[in-house]
Write an enzyme that holds these catalytic residues in place. Structure first.
Site: not given
Length: 341
Positions: A154-155, A180, A273, A276
């Site tokens: 993600s991030t 993401h 972050m 998930d």
């Protein structure tokens, strides 16, 4: 736009908007005076474009930056450039009815800015993105072609995935990736990775066969699952509800891999972050799959790997620059070969 973003961010009592700037030159002076924890930066600005200003920030005075970009093909290219330059995250502007569209996503904007404040940023050190000299990697052999690697991020994942994927040899076991990212961005991301990698990188298509030497990126707005049909692995795209707040979701990919590949899978969770992928990775480990999490010091945001590690889902924490080597070794790469990462 400045007034709108300021008003929305100020809704959260833990955020204080200390200033707004009309152009990068004014912003440079305000940064020195106000020392903000986070900057939101539009890609399109007068006097200097946002990417040029971002590069100066990350080279001279690194700090968390959230880019504000348009949901267009051109916007996707520019945003990915920004993430490679060191931006922590991005907030896409809608093309139509911008004011109402942004107001409806105020919670997302606030969430991204607060996450950015926790991010670990580094001084920009640009590395060549020319395709690897695959001659060093071409002789690596694997014990079975049934191995499959699944990766969640993600991030900070755009840069992390670039580091991992560009170091895979052309005969690497198949890799499925959930990052993401919204629609329009994932195909552009896959195309960019394809240009710098020895493996073939593409946005996943429903029903296509999963083959060694290929990396499949989950399309924005769709869940990617690994499916088994006889002796073959297939990509399966579904339009189910978001899971863990995400679509695509890492948990969806990992859970489907448990059923399709079992202990022939290698699960990897990179910077991001939230949590998930943690539950899905735990299921992978329970059935005997190898599982690896990016270590804290090399993460932009040590959230997803931490959540997975804390519930016992991560077998080994690995620095980002060692992840490709670790994955390949787990797949049965010949021990006497040197893998350059």
């Amino acid at each position: 736009m400045r007034e709108l973003l300021s008003a929305l961010l100020s809704q959260d009592p833990s955020i204080k908007v200390v200033g707004t700037a009309t152009d990068p030159y004014q912003a440079r002076q305000m940064i020195k005076q106000l020392l903000p924890d986070v900057i939101t930066l539009d890609i399109e600005m007068p006097k200097m474009d946002g990417l040029s200003f971002l590069e100066k920030i990350m080279t001279l005075r690194p700090m968390p930056v959230v880019m504000v970009s348009s949901l267009t093909q051109q916007g996707a290219e520019a945003t990915l450039n920004a993430l490679e330059l060191g931006a922590v995250d991005f907030f896409p502007k809608p093309k139509l009815d911008m004011k109402r569209g942004i107001e409806s996503r105020a919670e997302e904007l606030i969430h991204k800015v607060k996450n950015a404040a926790l991010a670990r940023v580094k001084t920009l050190e640009r590395q060549s993105d020319s395709q690897h000299d695959s001659s060093i990697l071409s002789n690596i052999t694997f014990s079975t072609t049934e191995k499959v690697i699944v990766i969640g991020a993600s991030t900070g994942g755009v840069e992390a995935l670039r580091v991992v994927i560009k170091n895979l040899p052309a005969n690497s076991p198949a890799v499925l990736v959930t990052q993401h990212m919204p629609e329009k961005f994932t195909k552009t991301f896959a195309d960019r990775l394809d240009k710098i990698s020895a493996v073939s990188v593409s946005e996943a298509k429903h029903g296509e066969r999963v083959l060694p030497g290929h990396v499949y990126i989950a399309p924005g707005g769709k869940h990617l699952k690994l499916h088994r049909s006889g002796a073959n692995y297939l990509c399966q795209l579904t339009d189910e509800e978001a899971v863990s707040g995400h679509k695509p979701s890492v948990d969806v990919l990992f859970n489907s891999t448990c059923e399709a590949a079992g202990k022939n899978a290698i699960g990897v969770i990179l910077t991001g972050m939230g949590k998930d992928g943690a539950a899905g990775m735990l299921e992978l480990r329970k059935i005997g799959a190898k599982t690896f999490g990016q270590d804290e010091i090399s993460c932009v945001v040590y959230g997803m790997p931490k959540a997975a590690y804390e519930i016992g889902a991560v077998e080994q924490q690995v620095p980002l620059n060692k992840m490709a080597e670790t994955m390949l070794t787990a797949c049965g790469a010949a021990k006497d070969r040197h893998i350059r990462v």
